[in-house]
Structure formats: structure tokens, C-alpha cells
Design an enzyme around this catalytic site. Structure first.
Site, PDB file in Angstrom:
ATOM      1  N   ARG A  41     -57.758  25.756  -8.190  1.00 55.53           N
ATOM      2  CA  ARG A  41     -58.269  25.670  -9.643  1.00 55.53           C
ATOM      3  C   ARG A  41     -58.883  26.988 -10.045  1.00 55.53           C
ATOM      4  O   ARG A  41     -58.706  28.018  -9.007  1.00 55.53           O
ATOM      5  CB  ARG A  41     -59.400  24.434  -9.634  1.00 55.53           C
ATOM      6  CG  ARG A  41     -60.683  25.049  -8.644  1.00 55.53           C
ATOM      7  CD  ARG A  41     -61.840  24.215  -8.626  1.00 55.53           C
ATOM      8  NE  ARG A  41     -62.850  24.616  -7.726  1.00 55.53           N
ATOM      9  CZ  ARG A  41     -64.013  23.957  -7.492  1.00 55.53           C
ATOM     10  NH1 ARG A  41     -64.256  22.495  -8.298  1.00 55.53           N
ATOM     11  NH2 ARG A  41     -65.004  24.304  -6.756  1.00 55.53           N
ATOM     12  N   ASN A  82     -66.290  24.602 -16.054  1.00 52.74           N
ATOM     13  CA  ASN A  82     -67.082  24.311 -14.632  1.00 52.74           C
ATOM     14  C   ASN A  82     -67.357  25.818 -14.203  1.00 52.74           C
ATOM     15  O   ASN A  82     -66.761  26.614 -13.902  1.00 52.74           O
ATOM     16  CB  ASN A  82     -66.273  23.622 -14.116  1.00 52.74           C
ATOM     17  CG  ASN A  82     -67.093  22.947 -12.998  1.00 52.74           C
ATOM     18  OD1 ASN A  82     -68.075  22.361 -13.027  1.00 52.74           O
ATOM     19  ND2 ASN A  82     -66.875  23.200 -11.660  1.00 52.74           N
ATOM     20  N   GLU A  83     -68.732  25.929 -13.850  1.00 50.19           N
ATOM     21  CA  GLU A  83     -69.448  26.863 -12.995  1.00 50.19           C
ATOM     22  C   GLU A  83     -68.445  28.217 -13.386  1.00 50.19           C
ATOM     23  O   GLU A  83     -67.818  28.966 -12.691  1.00 50.19           O
ATOM     24  CB  GLU A  83     -68.842  26.642 -11.523  1.00 50.19           C
ATOM     25  CG  GLU A  83     -69.858  25.392 -11.143  1.00 50.19           C
ATOM     26  CD  GLU A  83     -69.916  25.297  -9.694  1.00 50.19           C
ATOM     27  OE1 GLU A  83     -68.793  25.662  -8.846  1.00 50.19           O
ATOM     28  OE2 GLU A  83     -70.728  24.663  -9.058  1.00 50.19           O
ATOM     29  N   GLU A  97     -75.117  18.974 -10.484  1.00 52.74           N
ATOM     30  CA  GLU A  97     -74.588  18.902  -8.976  1.00 52.74           C
ATOM     31  C   GLU A  97     -75.367  19.158  -7.892  1.00 52.74           C
ATOM     32  O   GLU A  97     -76.075  20.158  -8.013  1.00 52.74           O
ATOM     33  CB  GLU A  97     -73.176  19.480  -9.100  1.00 52.74           C
ATOM     34  CG  GLU A  97     -72.160  19.274  -9.841  1.00 52.74           C
ATOM     35  CD  GLU A  97     -70.840  20.402  -9.610  1.00 52.74           C
ATOM     36  OE1 GLU A  97     -70.586  20.598  -8.543  1.00 52.74           O
ATOM     37  OE2 GLU A  97     -70.200  20.528 -10.641  1.00 52.74           O
ATOM     38  N   TRP A 123     -67.594  23.166   2.229  1.00 55.67           N
ATOM     39  CA  TRP A 123     -67.247  24.536   2.181  1.00 55.67           C
ATOM     40  C   TRP A 123     -67.931  25.313   2.962  1.00 55.67           C
ATOM     41  O   TRP A 123     -67.807  26.650   2.903  1.00 55.67           O
ATOM     42  CB  TRP A 123     -67.274  24.946   0.688  1.00 55.67           C
ATOM     43  CG  TRP A 123     -68.363  24.455  -0.052  1.00 55.67           C
ATOM     44  CD1 TRP A 123     -68.315  23.428  -0.916  1.00 55.67           C
ATOM     45  CD2 TRP A 123     -69.642  25.008  -0.109  1.00 55.67           C
ATOM     46  NE1 TRP A 123     -69.788  23.217  -1.545  1.00 55.67           N
ATOM     47  CE2 TRP A 123     -70.372  24.183  -0.999  1.00 55.67           C
ATOM     48  CE3 TRP A 123     -70.200  26.061   0.240  1.00 55.67           C
ATOM     49  CZ2 TRP A 123     -71.798  24.498  -1.173  1.00 55.67           C
ATOM     50  CZ3 TRP A 123     -71.904  26.312   0.249  1.00 55.67           C
ATOM     51  CH2 TRP A 123     -72.292  25.619  -0.667  1.00 55.67           C
ATOM     52  N   GLU A 129     -61.264  18.271  -1.514  1.00 53.90           N
ATOM     53  CA  GLU A 129     -62.678  17.846  -1.294  1.00 53.90           C
ATOM     54  C   GLU A 129     -63.019  16.485  -0.539  1.00 53.90           C
ATOM     55  O   GLU A 129     -63.911  15.817  -0.831  1.00 53.90           O
ATOM     56  CB  GLU A 129     -63.380  18.150  -2.609  1.00 53.90           C
ATOM     57  CG  GLU A 129     -63.307  19.574  -2.846  1.00 53.90           C
ATOM     58  CD  GLU A 129     -64.403  19.910  -4.247  1.00 53.90           C
ATOM     59  OE1 GLU A 129     -64.904  20.856  -4.148  1.00 53.90           O
ATOM     60  OE2 GLU A 129     -64.220  19.065  -5.018  1.00 53.90           O
ATOM     61  N   PHE A 147     -63.463  15.819   2.256  1.00 55.03           N
ATOM     62  CA  PHE A 147     -64.626  15.775   3.421  1.00 55.03           C
ATOM     63  C   PHE A 147     -65.920  16.017   2.763  1.00 55.03           C
ATOM     64  O   PHE A 147     -66.817  16.616   3.459  1.00 55.03           O
ATOM     65  CB  PHE A 147     -64.046  16.727   4.758  1.00 55.03           C
ATOM     66  CG  PHE A 147     -62.869  15.998   5.301  1.00 55.03           C
ATOM     67  CD1 PHE A 147     -62.910  14.694   5.919  1.00 55.03           C
ATOM     68  CD2 PHE A 147     -61.554  16.806   5.261  1.00 55.03           C
ATOM     69  CE1 PHE A 147     -61.889  14.161   6.367  1.00 55.03           C
ATOM     70  CE2 PHE A 147     -60.441  16.177   5.638  1.00 55.03           C
ATOM     71  CZ  PHE A 147     -60.591  15.072   6.425  1.00 55.03           C
ATOM     72  N   HIS A 148     -65.892  16.191   1.549  1.00 54.32           N
ATOM     73  CA  HIS A 148     -67.342  16.431   0.796  1.00 54.32           C
ATOM     74  C   HIS A 148     -67.893  15.183   0.548  1.00 54.32           C
ATOM     75  O   HIS A 148     -67.246  14.310   0.065  1.00 54.32           O
ATOM     76  CB  HIS A 148     -67.078  17.256  -0.619  1.00 54.32           C
ATOM     77  CG  HIS A 148     -68.183  18.062  -1.074  1.00 54.32           C
ATOM     78  ND1 HIS A 148     -69.097  16.777  -1.699  1.00 54.32           N
ATOM     79  CD2 HIS A 148     -68.662  19.180  -1.378  1.00 54.32           C
ATOM     80  CE1 HIS A 148     -70.324  17.918  -2.353  1.00 54.32           C
ATOM     81  NE2 HIS A 148     -69.832  19.108  -1.786  1.00 54.32           N
TER      82      HIS A 148
HETATM   83  C1  GLA Z   1     -68.775  22.796  -7.398  1.00 51.19           C
HETATM   84  C2  GLA Z   1     -67.780  22.358  -8.206  1.00 51.19           C
HETATM   85  C3  GLA Z   1     -67.429  20.823  -7.954  1.00 51.19           C
HETATM   86  C4  GLA Z   1     -67.153  21.066  -6.387  1.00 51.19           C
HETATM   87  C5  GLA Z   1     -68.306  21.034  -5.605  1.00 51.19           C
HETATM   88  C6  GLA Z   1     -68.439  21.090  -4.250  1.00 51.19           C
HETATM   89  O1  GLA Z   1     -70.183  22.528  -7.658  1.00 51.19           O
HETATM   90  O2  GLA Z   1     -68.373  22.365  -9.442  1.00 51.19           O
HETATM   91  O3  GLA Z   1     -66.342  20.500  -8.753  1.00 51.19           O
HETATM   92  O4  GLA Z   1     -66.056  21.489  -6.100  1.00 51.19           O
HETATM   93  O5  GLA Z   1     -68.634  22.517  -5.976  1.00 51.19           O
HETATM   94  O6  GLA Z   1     -69.499  21.304  -3.667  1.00 51.19           O
END
Ligand code: GLA
Ligand code: ZN
Length: 698
Positions: free
Chosen positions: A139, A177-178, A330, A338, A378, A380-381
């Protein structure tokens, strides 16, 4: 010209009462209205079959979830082929969410373009500093300067706003996003040149600002300038900091063009999620473009300093938003995936983390993500709904948290009463991370943490603000580490003690101008007069540190850093006891004629000493925490009239409060004493005599 008013979070958090089938946009089941804390998560229904969606919304309802972020990574599903949008699934999801009382934070999908875009236009993928073009299959591989990417991203945002602006579930827009990446491609190089022309006008000014006489870097024209791509040795520091400024601005222009389309077609506020101190963007320069400031925060549950660090990050987010309520977009319910070794939160930590965010000004606490993925990177998140299903320890805690947050409507919209400020700028952080500085141990964010921690421990509300922020509202202003500062910002900081406030400055601050050029003469250049000190030499310390003698604070060992300094008008509170630096001031205070104070710390003192210094500064400024006595291990914070208490100790702690105090989470206060079990939390109304206990009218 005045800035347009922020749309803010109130349209999400303050709801008029609604009869069943009531006002347009109202929830079909009706609701009593009033203020609500937002609670929810990223929701990725495109990863699941339809039947699961029904289970999801039913469980969200039970968990008091009222806001989910949809569509962050759904571009390839939303636009399966160029220009062909598939909205059916999203229509259904939004309808279902609305029927179940869940509002939607609808994301533009620009963070992860579909593979077809890269196949059609390879230059839409970003290039790293070594010239490697990123592939699809992860991504965030986009180049922010590629016209085909910009057009496609804007088209998708336009399609979304045209379709969903009027949808009753829609409450908030989430752009990308971020944001925070860099791209070193030729398109970005061309954009950088345009940015530099706008900033410097002519190439001589650029050469001067970047100090290109050094190492034969002089440019004849802007056309010769490139991004700081791979080089044999050190980069030009001014080029690096301008590159970071440019990269932030380039992403901001991408954010802005989507936000403009969303605002033109919809009344809902617009946000994007920052990443605290990790972000590559200068949040202060973005602030005016966001209706709501949002942050993603993943404290490490096994780090004992995590609560303090989280509080600092929250104080930054609130500071970026000018003190307005913000949104924790979030966090993790349990473990992330991670880190190399992912220790999960306990469910007690989960609740404490959410309450801390609310205490520090958040009107909503959301998670990544609602349902734990079974495929992809993700899986395992952690998530609010784990693989093992709803009948689990974690999910029961998620539901209980929803119930508790639903009882905190009183806090919504209130302000954190901060009279202390900590100053930091992104360019200073960017410069501070460069190699070839006197020490890599004097790190900007670590210094911020060190100076914030004592204030946090005392429950003193502190905004983290930019150096050019309006400082008039603050009685205590702390500048832990600000290597770069402009003359104007330095003057505004210097005026704090001149108007009777207290200023505390940490080492190696004010030593460079905004281009990274070192100020000559005695340091800290812009503040020598107000601080009453004159520095001539920075001296990073050997590992053993140095003994510091202080009649006020006791003899102790200081580490990392020292400075050869003389007092010129300041009172010396501590001196180095080292052969060469013997007698040179380590800590000074100047009391100004009007009663203001200006303190200077030229080293990294023992943390206990630094704590006492901070508390003395706070006391001199008349700034204090909400309660006179808080037992060790209990975190305290005030928001509005409410006092938040979080017990980090491994045994019960008793907190003395006013007799009429009441815990909104339901713990009993007996004769003014609140007993907090280990991991316990309370949100107290009427904590102090005179504090209101009940919801104020209106
Ligand atoms: C970031 C991203 C999310 C996800 C989380 C995992 O905050 O915005 O899409 O990948 O990390 O911790
Ligand atoms: Zn690029």
C-alpha cells in the site's frame, strides 16, 4: 482575512433528539439526543461476505459502537476498472450501518491505488532515494506528484461525495490515510523546483539559504537541483529540511484538493489521520486545513513510559487543533503486528488508554480495526472483534468499554484547561534527526518527553504548540529542545517572562535559523538577554556524565550534554564540577523586574532533579494539577470539570476527593475516598469542593 470556521466534531457528538422515523438523517430507531463520545473502528467490509456484515452491525450495536471508518483501502473494489465504480456494496453497508445507529467516517481511497493504475501509468508509483520504483502489492506506493494518480484520486473522491453527501450515515470525511511518505522521482523533483522558486525567488537566494559554497554545491539554476537522493556522504542539511517541508506541502496539496471537493459537495467535516511524532508531515502547517484533527496512536503496552508518552502525543494532537476536541482515529485493542515482538495490552490498559485520550481532549476513541482480518498482512493485528469471535475476554471488554464511554457524554465538547505549553516544530525535529550534529543522544522528541513527564505526573495540563503559536494564554512556556527557530518566534517566546510568565529553555535551543544556518556569537543567540546567560561551547559528555553541584537541588550526575556558559544577569542554581568546565553554570534562573522568570538548563539533568525544576517553574507560574495529593502510580488529568484517575500501580490506591465526588464510571466514593484497584480508572465529577457534580443545564 479570518480563517473559515472549522466544522468541528460537534455535528457528530451533539445530536438532537430524534423520534423513530423522525428528522431526515435521523436514526430510524430514534434516540434521545444529547452528547456522545464517539466509539468505533476502521471497518473493512470488503474483506467479508454479506452475511458477516449483518453480524457486524448487530455486534457493533451491542458494543455501543457509533462511528466506523469505511473505505480507507477499498479503491480496487470501489473502482474495479478505470472509471467504473461499483457502489452497490457500499450503498448496502452504509444503509446497514445507519439502520443500526452507526455513523460513518467515509474515506477517500487514495492511500492505496489499485494495480491497474500502476499498470496503465507506471509513473504513478513512487521512487525511493536510491531510484527504485515501488511495486504494487502493498500500500502507499503512490507518487503524490503524478498527474494520473492525482486525477484518479480526485475522481474517486468526487464520485464518493456525489453519491454519499446526502446519505444519513455520513458524518465525517477521511482523506487518504496517514500521510507522510516521500517520493524522489523526476515528477517530484520538478515539483520541488517549483516549490523552491516560490520560496526563494532566485537561485542566489537558494544558494545562500542552503550554504552551497560548502563542498562545491553551488547551483547555476533551479534546474540543477534534485531531491536528496542517494549520495556518497552527508546530505546538505538545509536541502534535507527544505525537502521535508516540500514533501509535507506536496502531500498537503493532495489532501487539500480532495478536501475542497468534499467540502464543496457536503456539509460533513473533513479530517485525515496523523501519526503523532512519527509523521512525515508538519502537522502545525496542516492544522488550518482540517475541520477535525485526528491521530493514530499505538503505544507499546510493555513500555512503562507508554502512558506518559501517549499523554504527550495527545497533548500534541490537541495543541495542533488549537485546543478543540480531537479524534483518536486508531489505536490497538490488543497487540499490533508490526513490532518484532507484540505484547498485547491488557483489557485494563485498553480502557485506560481510551480514557487518557478523552482526558487529554479526544471526543472519540476508535481502533484499527473492527473485525480482525483473516487474510493479508494484518491478520495478526488485534481488532475489536477477534478471530475467536464475540464470546471472548477481549470482546466482552470492548462491549464494556462501549457501555462506560456511553456514560461520559458530560465530557464531550469541554476543553482541557492548559496554562502550560511545550514548544516544538517539525523542522526542528527534522534537523535534529540529521547525522553530523554534536550528539545523536540529544534527541528532540526525547527531550520533549523528559520535560513533559514531570508535568504529566503532576496532572498539569500542557499543550504542545508550535514556536509561532499564540502564547498569551500560557503562564508557563517550556522549550525543551528547539535547535531551529525563526527570529519572530524567538521574540515571541522571549516575551513570555517579559509579560510576567515563566519560560524554561533546554540545551542546544535557538542555535540555528530556519534554514539550519548556525547563529554566530554567544548562544542561545535569540535568548541570551532574556535568559541572562552567554554560551560559547557545546560539550557532549563522556558516558559517565558529569557531577553537578547545586545547593538548591543537591549534587547529582548530569549526562549527555554540557555547555561552557557564563551567567550575565541570571542567578546560578547549579554548576558543573568538571575540571575543564568547573564553575560553569548548568542551571540558571533570571527573575525579571516585572516578576517573570527565565530559566535555562544547559545539560540533561538527573530526571529527579529535572522534575523538581519543572515543578518549581510551574509553581512560580501558579500552574498546578487538579488535586493537591495524588498517590504514587496514579495518573491524573483534568478536562472541563472532570478529573480522570488511572491506577498504574500493582495494588489498590486510595484517592482523597471532596465528599460529594462521584465517579461517572460507577466506582463508589465513600466519605470522599475513591479506592482504585490495580489497573482501575475513574472519571470524577465534583472531585474538589466547588466542582459541579451534575450535568450543567443546557
Ligand atoms: C496504521 C494504519 C492502519 C493499520 C494500522 C496497524 O495506523 O492506518 O491501516 O495498518 O496502522 O497498526
Ligand atoms: Zn514522485
Amino acid at each position: 482575512m479570518t480563517a473559515p470556521a472549522r466544522r468541528g466534531l460537534a455535528s457528530l457528538t451533539h445530536r438532537p433528539a430524534c423520534r423513530p422515523g423522525g428528522h431526515p438523517g435521523g436514526h430510524p430507531g430514534g434516540h434521545p439526543g444529547g452528547r456522545r463520545v464517539l466509539y468505533g473502528a476502521d471497518y473493512n467490509p470488503e474483506q467479508w461476505p454479506r452475511a458477516t456484515w449483518r453480524e457486524d452491525v448487530a455486534l457493533m450495536r451491542e458494543a455501543h459502537v457509533n462511528l466506523v471508518t469505511v473505505g480507507v483501502f477499498s479503491w480496487s473494489v470501489l473502482e474495479p476498472a478505470p472509471g467504473e465504480y461499483a457502489f452497490g456494496w457500499l450503498d448496502e453497508v452504509l444503509d446497514l450501518l445507519h439502520e443500526n445507529g452507526v455513523s460513518v467516517d467515509l474515506a477517500t481511497p487514495s492511500a492505496s491505488p489499485p494495480p491497474w493504475l500502476a499498470a496503465l501509468h507506471p509513473r504513478t508509483s513512487s521512487v525511493d532515494a536510491r531510484g527504485v520504483r515501488m511495486s504494487v502489492g502493498s500500500r502507499n506506493h503512490f507518487c503524490p506528484s503524478a498527474p494520473e494518480y492525482r486525477e484518479a484520486a480526485l475522481r474517486a473522491a468526487t464520485a464518493l461525495v456525489e453519491r454519499y453527501a446526502g446519505h444519513p450515515a455520513l458524518a465525517l470525511w477521511h482523506v487518504g490515510n496517514e500521510f507522510g511518505q516521500e517520493c524522489f522521482c523526476d515528477l517530484c523533483a520538478a515539483a520541488l523546483r517549483r516549490w523552491l522558486v516560490a520560496r526563494y525567488g532566485d537561485v542566489d537566494a537558494l544558494n545562500d539559504a542552503w550554504g552551497t559554497a560548502f563542498w562545491s554545491q553551488r547551483y547555476r539554476s533551479f534546474d540543477e537541483v534534485v531531491p536528496p537522493r542517494a549520495v556518497p556522504y552527508l546530505h546538505n542539511p538545509a536541502q534535507h529540511v527544505d525537502w521535508r517541508r516540500f514533501s509535507s506541502d506536496q502531500l498537503r496539496s493532495l489532501y487539500r484538493e480532495q478536501a475542497a471537493v468534499l467540502r464543496a459537495g457536503s456539509d460533513a467535516p473533513v479530517t485525515t489521520n496523523f501519526m503523532g511524532f512519527f509523521g512525515g508531515v508538519d502537522q502545525h502547517s496542516w492544522a488550518a486545513d482540517l475541520d477535525v484533527v485526528s491521530d493514530d496512536h499505538y503505544g507499546d503496552p510493555q513500555d512503562p513510559a507508554s502512558p506518559a508518552r501517549s499523554a504527550l502525543t495527545h497533548d500534541l494532537t490537541r495543541g495542533v487543533g488549537g485546543g478543540e476536541p480531537w479524534l483518536l482515529m486508531e489505536q490497538a485493542a490488543g497487540a499490533v503486528n508490526w513490532r518484532p515482538h507484540n505484547v498485547p495490552k491488557t483489557t485494563a490498559q485498553m480502557l485506560q488508554d481510551s480514557l487518557r485520550a478523552v482526558a487529554h481532549g479526544a471526543d472519540g476513541v476508535c481502533y484499527f480495526q473492527w473485525r480482525q482480518s483473516t487474510a493479508g498482512s494484518e491478520s495478526f493485528h488485534s481488532a475489536l472483534l477477534p478471530h475467536a469471535g464475540p464470546d471472548t475476554h477481549l470482546h466482552r471488554a470492548v462491549r464494556e468499554q462501549g457501555r462506560l464511554l456511553a456514560g461520559l457524554g458530560d465530557v464531550v465538547g469541554t476543553r482541557v484547561p492548559a496554562r502550560a505549553a511545550l514548544v516544538v516544530d517539525w523542522p526542528a525535529m527534522w534537523a535534529g534527526e540529521l547525522p553530523a550534529r554534536p550528539s545523536d543522544r540529544l534527541r528532540v522528541v526525547e527531550q520533549l518527553e523528559a520535560y513533559h513527564r514531570p508535568l504529566w505526573r503532576a496532572g498539569i495540563a500542557t499543550d504542545v504548540v508550535a514556536s509561532d503559536a499564540e502564547l498569551d494564554a500560557y503562564d508557563l512556556v517550556v522549550v525543551p529542545s528547539l535547535p531551529l527557530v525563526s527570529d519572530a518566534a524567538a521574540a515571541s517566546i522571549a516575551s513570555v517572562p517579559q509579560r510576567g510568565g515563566v519560560l524554561l529553555v533546554g540545551p542546544f535551543s535557538g542555535v540555528q535559523d530556519p534554514t539550519t544556518r548556525v547563529r554566530t556569537g554567544l548562544f542561545p543567540g535569540p535568548w541570551t538577554d532574556v535568559l541572562g546567560v552567554a554560551g560559547e561551547e557545546w560539550r557532549p559528555l563522556p558516558d559517565a556524565g558529569v557531577t553537578v553541584r547545586s545547593a538548591t537541588y543537591g549534587d547529582h550526575v548530569a549526562r549527555v550534554w554540557s555547555e561552557r556558559l557564563t551567567a550575565r544577569g541570571a542567578e546560578v542554581l547549579a554548576t558543573y564540577d568538571d575540571g575543564d568546565l568547573a564553575g560553569s553554570p548548568a542551571l540558571t534562573r533570571r527573575v525579571l523586574p516585572g516578576g517573570g522568570q527565565a530559566w535555562y538548563v544547559s545539560t540533561v539533568p538527573d530526571p529527579g532533579v529535572l522534575e523538581r525544576v519543572l515543578l518549581d517553574c510551574a509553581a512560580a507560574a501558579g500552574v498546578h494539577g487538579p488535586l493537591p495529593l495524588v498517590p504514587d502510580g496514579v495518573e491524573v488529568a483534568q478536562r472541563g470539570d472532570l478529573v480522570f484517575l488511572l491506577n498504574h500501580a500493582s495494588d489498590e490506591r486510595a484517592v482523597e476527593l471532596a465528599a460529594h465526588a462521584r465517579d461517572l464510571l460507577g466506582a463508589r466514593v465513600t466519605d470522599g475516598v475513591l479506592r482504585l484497584p490495580p489497573g482501575g480508572a475513574a472519571v470524577v465529577a465534583g472531585a474538589r469542593a466547588g466542582d459541579p457534580v451534575a450535568t450543567p443545564p443546557g
